[in-house]
Design an enzyme around this catalytic site. Sequence first.
Site, PDB file in Angstrom:
ATOM      1  N   GLU A  96      58.520  -9.013  75.515  1.00 16.15           N
ATOM      2  CA  GLU A  96      59.486  -9.259  76.475  1.00 16.15           C
ATOM      3  C   GLU A  96      59.000 -10.177  77.406  1.00 16.15           C
ATOM      4  O   GLU A  96      57.756 -10.461  77.622  1.00 16.15           O
ATOM      5  CB  GLU A  96      59.342  -7.842  77.549  1.00 16.15           C
ATOM      6  CG  GLU A  96      60.071  -7.654  78.657  1.00 16.15           C
ATOM      7  CD  GLU A  96      59.822  -6.167  79.215  1.00 16.15           C
ATOM      8  OE1 GLU A  96      58.857  -5.690  78.854  1.00 16.15           O
ATOM      9  OE2 GLU A  96      60.604  -5.876  80.277  1.00 16.15           O
TER      10      GLU A  96
ATOM     11  N   CYS B  30      61.795  -2.594  76.150  1.00 16.81           N
ATOM     12  CA  CYS B  30      60.955  -1.945  76.856  1.00 16.81           C
ATOM     13  C   CYS B  30      61.231  -0.722  77.422  1.00 16.81           C
ATOM     14  O   CYS B  30      61.382   0.362  76.872  1.00 16.81           O
ATOM     15  CB  CYS B  30      60.193  -2.901  77.869  1.00 16.81           C
ATOM     16  SG  CYS B  30      58.736  -2.207  78.542  1.00 16.81           S
TER      17      CYS B  30
ATOM     18  N   LYS C  22      67.871  -6.087  79.599  1.00 20.93           N
ATOM     19  CA  LYS C  22      67.330  -4.815  79.582  1.00 20.93           C
ATOM     20  C   LYS C  22      68.292  -3.950  80.296  1.00 20.93           C
ATOM     21  O   LYS C  22      68.857  -4.286  81.473  1.00 20.93           O
ATOM     22  CB  LYS C  22      66.303  -4.920  80.442  1.00 20.93           C
ATOM     23  CG  LYS C  22      65.207  -3.851  80.494  1.00 20.93           C
ATOM     24  CD  LYS C  22      63.826  -4.092  81.222  1.00 20.93           C
ATOM     25  CE  LYS C  22      62.604  -3.467  80.932  1.00 20.93           C
ATOM     26  NZ  LYS C  22      61.547  -3.938  81.547  1.00 20.93           N
TER      27      LYS C  22
END
Lengths: 599, 599
Positions: free
Chosen positions: A44, A166, A126
């Site tokens: 990430e 994540c 995300k």
Amino acid sequence: MPTLRIALAQVDSTVGDLTGNAQTIIEWTRRAAAREADLVLFPEMMLTGYPVEDLALRSSFVDASIAALHDTAARLAGAGLGSIAVVTGYLGRRTGPAPHAGEPASGAQNAAALLQDGRVVVTTAKHHLPNYGVFDEYRYFVPGNRLPVFRLPCGGAAADVAIAICEDLWQDGGPVTVTRQAGAGLLVVPNASPYERGKDAERLELCVSRAAEAGATLAYVNMVGGQDELVFDGDSIIVDAAGTLLARGPQFAEALVVADLDLPNADLAVHLGDTPADARDGTQMTIHRVAADPAPDRGNEPGPDGEPGPVWPRLSPLAEVYAALVTGVRDYVRKNGFRSVILGLSGGIDSALTATIAADAIGAENVHVVLMPSRYSSTHSVADAEDLVKRQGLNARTVPITPMVDAFEAELDLSGLAAENLQARVRGVILMGLSNEAGHLVLTTGNKSEIATGYSTLYGDSAGGFGPIKDVPKTLIWQLARWRNEEAARLGQTPPIPENSITKPPSAELAPGQLDSDSLPDYALLDAILDDYVVKDMGVAQLVAAGHDPALVGRVVTLVDKAEYKRRQYPPGPKITPRNFGRDRRLPITNRWREPDPQ
Amino acid sequence: MPTLRIALAQVDSTVGDLTGNAQTIIEWTRRAAAREADLVLFPEMMLTGYPVEDLALRSSFVDASIAALHDTAARLAGAGLGSIAVVTGYLGRRTGPAPHAGEPASGAQNAAALLQDGRVVVTTAKHHLPNYGVFDEYRYFVPGNRLPVFRLPCGGAAADVAIAICEDLWQDGGPVTVTRQAGAGLLVVPNASPYERGKDAERLELCVSRAAEAGATLAYVNMVGGQDELVFDGDSIIVDAAGTLLARGPQFAEALVVADLDLPNADLAVHLGDTPADARDGTQMTIHRVAADPAPDRGNEPGPDGEPGPVWPRLSPLAEVYAALVTGVRDYVRKNGFRSVILGLSGGIDSALTATIAADAIGAENVHVVLMPSRYSSTHSVADAEDLVKRQGLNARTVPITPMVDAFEAELDLSGLAAENLQARVRGVILMGLSNEAGHLVLTTGNKSEIATGYSTLYGDSAGGFGPIKDVPKTLIWQLARWRNEEAARLGQTPPIPENSITKPPSAELAPGQLDSDSLPDYALLDAILDDYVVKDMGVAQLVAAGHDPALVGRVVTLVDKAEYKRRQYPPGPKITPRNFGRDRRLPITNRWREPDPQ
């Protein structure tokens, strides 16, 4: 059934170093290509480092990240690595409609991209933004609402690969459920997940359960290295939908984790393009399917069952904490351009362990220690400090503080605590002077139990740029010291820490015959209360219900509450517990809240 | 047409002091009742203070706030104040379904309640949670999705009154649009809105446009007082739907702002209970209508036109900033239990202004200054410092630092910057020693231009518990000093600051003949760049496009970027600009991002 060779690039990234991080992507893609991987996965925000904090609000930085992504794609194409697919995190920006109320106006996104053949094939952002603990992602990012699925030809067939980032794995709904709807065979997940004790077990469990939910093999790559108060521990994981562990990376070390994955054939009847999906978390998402190019044929085609990747052995609980501290120190020193550190050595366990961590991090030859005895220093203190210097070959110097203390006392009539603090502050001035003169980073040697209770002197023992054991409770300090000595013995080396520093009763030695136990409860009792109060955030009634002595609870809670102003000026240090003093615990200084006395 | 007499209790609240804040609610409700108000409105989070930061995550604190709310309702009923309606902010908790993904597990809410006749009649929670600048409300609160409307009988008729909270006014959609759908005649808004320069004009504009959108009279009450780095400036406002200003509270002072409002009759055909509403911000809200009891008849019924409330005069731009600084210092001292402050006086403008602010905040008799001349101190420095002491009647003491500096230099061979820093650190040790001995709060005297560029010494001039001028650029320091002297002259008082401290060229006096201009650009040029870089977050290309000298831009940006580690250990100080160093600007220390050189 297509077999896909995946490489997880479990690497270090430096915040703001776009050029260096891009170079890392190119180098590790080269290594993955040499291993004939079809797909290489980076962490990430790989390109910018993580967390970039308010840099995400600066347009010029977002622009630079996006430009660096395209430049990296072009450079990869020019590197002659074939059609290897590269998935990497970067700092992106929302395209399309303006952000909603409450979303950052910059439109920045915590993004990931698939790079192939010189192109940015697809990007995503995300979906679930963590905004608790050390994370502030609602401050920085607009959430994504698209699940990209790329169809990657491999082994004469094709696999559908989805990308999530994540926190998308840690929250229910969203990309994981949509991956199942999309029928993807593989879900790849770039992460920047900071270390804390025991998190590796939690991570594996999470990957297993999410792989089952997604009905896909799950490849989780995590960053490695220190960034201010965070340490990323690696521990990358591949599990299949049945929960079988296929590969696992090392902790606190860079590694390329390569595995051959048997994946279901992509359903070629499903057309590329967009399909709406039900994210089951109150939002709508879009499945966005694109084609990827086949990677060049591998010389050695794996057998029909594929090969599981390597599983690195786990560190023991103490080895793991110690590695986190060493990594935190090494990277703070290195990434901030220092070459050496300096610290005061008292003969006590805190400075002894700090010096040992520093020597393990950057080499004893780069560690400078100063012995600063006062009229209250015991002979064993000096002897123990000298013993440690000898065992480890540190650079040592002795500067007795009595002349400076006397010079202050001749002008100021200080007594009690003020006189004690004066000694600590004279030591702070000496360390800062030597630091300014020679360019050493000053390490501060306070432990979490002291910092919690305010048992330290502002601008005295708390002076410094980095606090290696800031998040380590005193009882764990002793355990780590013993472990480090045992480890040395096991390897046939000299135990680095004098036994006497471990076994003697702790003392600040700022007054005649002073012991920590004059001011603080027994450390075993204290640390148990601190864990429940600071880490678990229990109130007084809960603390008493948990079995702590009511009188002690009242005393400790008051000490902790009153020391907030000192903590606000403490330097950062590596987080190893679920709640450190720093970004993780944010309390007002001006705060009259005192829980009812439990007695 | 019902006439409603409203009282805005523009008061101070202390974080965590539930007992004291509840007492404030009772006392000011008594004052409002004495003025025969139907309704009294308190600020956001009145009962707990604002911001409570991570206290919102602690269950025992949320429980205590809710218990205090019910207890306050009961005590109000017992106080014999009739049926006056009280709207106040508090820390509440979501009832009903579990929080969504990403919402805090504690379920805490930034809530407001209507109290009447000993009961909590209705509660609500903030819908739009600010999560930018100094605000972190996504970390702490679950958003509310209900607009309560209470039907308040008054003057023989009834008015429908809706409640929204602070940010609900700043964002489009949500409670403001729903207020119009609900047909409420009055929208009351508790706030905890921190001061920054020029915000009062922005606030009035906002209230006018939102009152028009809501189609209702709007009553906005703001908190007063300092809380760590925030200062709440009051400036409460009442405007009608046509944009007419009906009342406005003072700045930086507690006040009861009373006004008679002519409101439309509530439509009695609309039943009490719940109705779904379209919030037009992507969420659904519910209109929740409840009945309130009539307040007792007023002795003096206002005329049919009502009476507009008072409009306090506005402070001038410099008077406003100065008042913010004085309020910040006074409340940090008072709320943290200090009675006196201590600071070093150099004869320069920064320490002169800091001492003057402190004397205005807590009285000259509680301000202790220390003159700490070195071998590099000029005669005018000492004379100017002594002149200031005399003008203001401060408690002064002189401690020459040469003996202490000599004692260090005898042991350590320090030169250049290390020798300069040593002098500043010896001064820091002296101030901290005197503080520890006598219990004074140490004030640090750095200005924003210095802190931005790192032109200060860690643990030296930056040592202290509070930094009054931390967010004040150097050019504004001079303006404030001149303004303060002119103000004194206007009132026939002695100007508190020696003219020479204002006019002489600034110098740290840490080396022979040293001037700030040896190390820093001209302050006018520097402050202009700093405002664009630090406050407006421009990148280098933008800075150059804005007309700043490219070479200077490169130099200043580098200085700012490299000083982050010093700022991290700086004490808090009052925020007066749109972006202060503190909660407002969060950058990593480890940060290799350097914008391309503009030259």
